[in-house]
Design a protein around this motif. Structure first.
Motif, mmCIF file in Angstrom:
data_model
loop_
_atom_site.group_PDB
_atom_site.id
_atom_site.type_symbol
_atom_site.label_atom_id
_atom_site.label_comp_id
_atom_site.label_asym_id
_atom_site.label_seq_id
_atom_site.Cartn_x
_atom_site.Cartn_y
_atom_site.Cartn_z
ATOM 1 N N VAL B 116 0.864 -1.188 0.000
ATOM 2 C CA VAL B 116 0.000 0.000 0.000
ATOM 3 C C VAL B 116 0.903 1.241 0.000
ATOM 4 O O VAL B 116 1.836 1.336 0.792
ATOM 5 C CB VAL B 116 -0.943 0.023 1.227
ATOM 6 N N ILE B 117 0.611 2.138 -0.920
ATOM 7 C CA ILE B 117 1.426 3.361 -1.048
ATOM 8 C C ILE B 117 0.631 4.531 -0.469
ATOM 9 O O ILE B 117 -0.537 4.719 -0.811
ATOM 10 C CB ILE B 117 1.727 3.654 -2.544
ATOM 11 N N GLY B 118 1.267 5.298 0.385
ATOM 12 C CA GLY B 118 0.642 6.504 0.924
ATOM 13 C C GLY B 118 0.735 7.613 -0.107
ATOM 14 O O GLY B 118 1.826 7.995 -0.522
ATOM 15 N N ASN B 119 -0.419 8.089 -0.523
ATOM 16 C CA ASN B 119 -0.469 9.090 -1.585
ATOM 17 C C ASN B 119 -0.608 10.494 -0.969
ATOM 18 O O ASN B 119 -1.659 10.826 -0.432
ATOM 19 C CB ASN B 119 -1.665 8.735 -2.460
ATOM 20 N N SER B 152 4.814 8.227 -6.681
ATOM 21 C CA SER B 152 5.803 7.145 -6.687
ATOM 22 C C SER B 152 6.924 7.377 -5.670
ATOM 23 O O SER B 152 7.583 6.434 -5.255
ATOM 24 C CB SER B 152 6.395 6.986 -8.087
ATOM 25 N N GLN B 153 7.156 8.655 -5.296
ATOM 26 C CA GLN B 153 8.291 8.956 -4.416
ATOM 27 C C GLN B 153 7.902 9.023 -2.939
ATOM 28 O O GLN B 153 8.708 9.461 -2.111
ATOM 29 C CB GLN B 153 8.940 10.293 -4.830
ATOM 30 N N SER B 154 6.685 8.600 -2.628
ATOM 31 C CA SER B 154 6.227 8.673 -1.234
ATOM 32 C C SER B 154 7.061 7.770 -0.326
ATOM 33 O O SER B 154 7.402 6.653 -0.690
ATOM 34 C CB SER B 154 4.758 8.242 -1.168
ATOM 35 N N GLY B 155 7.366 8.278 0.872
ATOM 36 C CA GLY B 155 8.161 7.489 1.821
ATOM 37 C C GLY B 155 7.310 6.593 2.698
ATOM 38 O O GLY B 155 7.822 5.694 3.358
ATOM 39 N N LEU B 156 6.002 6.856 2.717
ATOM 40 C CA LEU B 156 5.112 6.054 3.569
ATOM 41 C C LEU B 156 4.498 4.923 2.748
ATOM 42 O O LEU B 156 3.622 5.144 1.899
ATOM 43 C CB LEU B 156 4.012 6.941 4.168
ATOM 44 N N LYS B 157 5.008 3.730 2.998
ATOM 45 C CA LYS B 157 4.545 2.551 2.254
ATOM 46 C C LYS B 157 4.380 1.407 3.240
ATOM 47 O O LYS B 157 5.107 1.347 4.233
ATOM 48 C CB LYS B 157 5.565 2.115 1.193
ATOM 49 N N ALA B 158 3.465 0.515 2.944
ATOM 50 C CA ALA B 158 3.290 -0.660 3.801
ATOM 51 C C ALA B 158 3.442 -1.926 2.958
ATOM 52 O O ALA B 158 3.003 -1.959 1.801
ATOM 53 C CB ALA B 158 1.922 -0.618 4.461
ATOM 54 N N GLY B 173 19.870 4.693 -3.969
ATOM 55 C CA GLY B 173 19.334 6.040 -3.758
ATOM 56 C C GLY B 173 17.828 6.101 -3.887
ATOM 57 O O GLY B 173 17.131 5.104 -3.682
ATOM 58 N N TYR B 174 17.330 7.298 -4.251
ATOM 59 C CA TYR B 174 15.887 7.488 -4.388
ATOM 60 C C TYR B 174 15.285 6.641 -5.512
ATOM 61 O O TYR B 174 14.077 6.449 -5.561
ATOM 62 C CB TYR B 174 15.582 8.969 -4.654
ATOM 63 N N GLU B 175 16.134 6.148 -6.412
ATOM 64 C CA GLU B 175 15.619 5.356 -7.529
ATOM 65 C C GLU B 175 14.985 4.051 -7.050
ATOM 66 O O GLU B 175 14.317 3.364 -7.821
ATOM 67 C CB GLU B 175 16.709 5.113 -8.581
ATOM 68 N N TYR B 176 15.176 3.727 -5.764
ATOM 69 C CA TYR B 176 14.549 2.498 -5.246
ATOM 70 C C TYR B 176 13.023 2.587 -5.314
ATOM 71 O O TYR B 176 12.344 1.580 -5.450
ATOM 72 C CB TYR B 176 15.030 2.204 -3.814
ATOM 73 N N CYS B 177 12.498 3.834 -5.231
ATOM 74 C CA CYS B 177 11.039 4.023 -5.288
ATOM 75 C C CYS B 177 10.489 3.458 -6.603
ATOM 76 O O CYS B 177 9.497 2.724 -6.615
ATOM 77 C CB CYS B 177 10.684 5.506 -5.195
ATOM 78 N N SER B 178 11.155 3.801 -7.704
ATOM 79 C CA SER B 178 10.712 3.305 -9.016
ATOM 80 C C SER B 178 10.966 1.804 -9.129
ATOM 81 O O SER B 178 10.187 1.077 -9.751
ATOM 82 C CB SER B 178 11.436 4.045 -10.137
ATOM 83 N N GLU B 179 12.069 1.365 -8.523
ATOM 84 C CA GLU B 179 12.416 -0.058 -8.589
ATOM 85 C C GLU B 179 11.344 -0.923 -7.910
ATOM 86 O O GLU B 179 11.008 -2.005 -8.396
ATOM 87 C CB GLU B 179 13.759 -0.283 -7.902
ATOM 88 N N ILE B 180 10.790 -0.406 -6.810
ATOM 89 C CA ILE B 180 9.741 -1.143 -6.097
ATOM 90 C C ILE B 180 8.544 -1.377 -7.021
ATOM 91 O O ILE B 180 7.991 -2.475 -7.084
ATOM 92 C CB ILE B 180 9.317 -0.383 -4.809
#
Lengths: 130, 231
Positions: B116-119, B152-158, B173-180
């Motif tokens: 779940v991504i926090g939007n 996509s760059q939200s830090g709150l994820k479950a 780095g921050y590219e992990y957000c897209s990788e997920i």
């Protein structure tokens, strides 16, 4: 007698030096055979173009370039882009390895801290029960 | 909402030079009943490690700064070792509200979703340059993963246990957000987005991803895609 310019002498000399350097690295197992072949091909081509520029000029004109210089510039730019690309991939792989090592150390230290804390708790308990 | 006691919920907080905020962030989580907290000090040069440790939470320390992706991956690894059922990633800079955790873990507790991504609400004080960078991040994420996400760059994820076991984070780095999202798409993981609040203070605005780091992230994503094609 054919007269060579300074750069026509310098480039092959430099190329030979680098090819020998590559062979020496290969003999010390510091380079793969594939790398040695690529290195030798690149620097032999450089030496060949320096000694017989007309070879490359005629090749470039046949390939459709307006003149040989355009062809040389074009191939050099492609070569530079290729090298930069390879370097980026190399850095990326190194970064991944570094991250793996750092994360491994971090987890190891966490385990060690946990172990030390548990051990000191046990010592405290045993002293308390005495 | 009453938290189920038989479910192990772990909060992972990647932190880099967050000594000014980390204590408040941990305290705010404690106040909402979240006590399983893993702080990953990503090579901070300030007292982040000591400050986090003083609260009695699990603190892992990277000897050098690697980036938020690597810190999150380390936190996930520790959560896995602790047999976590649900892992929530939470920013250290105080931009998330702990109340939102309950909302974003609900679809996982109901076994409807695995991620779940926090939007975040972008209209509520988000700097315009950051908004553009975020949209660019969403676009790049779409190009790489095939999924279009609002944040996509939200830090709150479950993440559920299934998701933690199958998602592999290799970006530092921050590219992990897209990788997920790439992993979610290719591994057919069930996911959804849920609206969350975002608290924009001067501190949290100064932290996080700037336009320049956004560009660097984009270029790294391109290189990584090429690397994948070459390995």
């Amino acid at each position: 007698m054919v007269e060579f310019s300074f750069y026509q002498l310098l480039t092959p000399a430099f190329s030979i030096l680098l090819i020998f350097h590559a062979i020496s690295r290969y003999s010390r197992s510091e380079q793969t055979f594939k790398e040695l072949l690529v290195w030798t091909f690149v620097w032999s081509s450089m030496a060949l173009v320096a000694i017989y520029p007309e070879l490359f000029v005629s090749f470039a004109e046949k390939a459709g370039f307006r003149n040989g210089v355009f062809g040389i510039v074009f191939f050099c730019i492609i070569l530079v882009f290729f090298i930069v690309f390879k370097l980026l991939l190399f850095i990326e792989r190194l970064e991944r390895k570094l991250a793996d090592v750092v994360r491994h150390i971090a987890l190891y230290e966490l385990d060690q801290r946990k172990y030390n804390e548990e051990a000191s708790e046990e010592i405290k308990d045993s002293l308390h029960h005495r | 909402m009453l938290m189920p006691t038989n479910i192990k919920i772990f909060i992972v907080i990647p932190a880099f030079n967050e000594s000014l905020q980390i204590s408040n962030t941990i305290e705010s989580l404690f106040s909402k009943g979240f006590h399983n907290i893993i702080v990953v000090d990503d090579g901070s040069t300030d007292s982040t490690f000591e400050d986090a440790k003083s609260h009695g939470v699990i603190v892992v320390q990277h000897p050098v700064n690697l980036g938020v992706g690597a810190a999150t991956a380390t936190g996930m690894e520790v959560a896995k070792r602790e047999n976590a059922d649900v892992v929530v990633t939470f920013d250290a800079d105080g931009q998330h509200h702990p109340d939102d955790i309950e909302n974003i873990i609900q679809p996982i507790l109901d076994k409807e979703k695995d991620v779940v991504i926090g939007n975040r609400d972008f209209t509520n004080g988000m700097p315009s340059l950051r908004r553009i960078a975020n949209f660019a991040g969403n676009f790049i994420t779409w190009a790489i993963s095939g999924l279009f996400v609002s944040d996509s760059q939200s830090g709150l994820k479950a993440f559920s246990k299934t998701a933690i076991d199958s998602i592999n984070i290799s970006a530092s780095g921050y590219e992990y957000c897209s990788e997920i999202f790439r992993e979610i798409h290719y591994k057919n993981i069930k996911w959804c987005e849920i609206s969350i609040q975002a608290i924009y203070t001067d501190y949290s605005k100064a932290k996080g991803q700037s336009f320049a780091t956004g560009l660097s992230t984009a270029s790294k994503l391109v290189v990584r895609s090429l690397l994948r094609a070459n390995t």
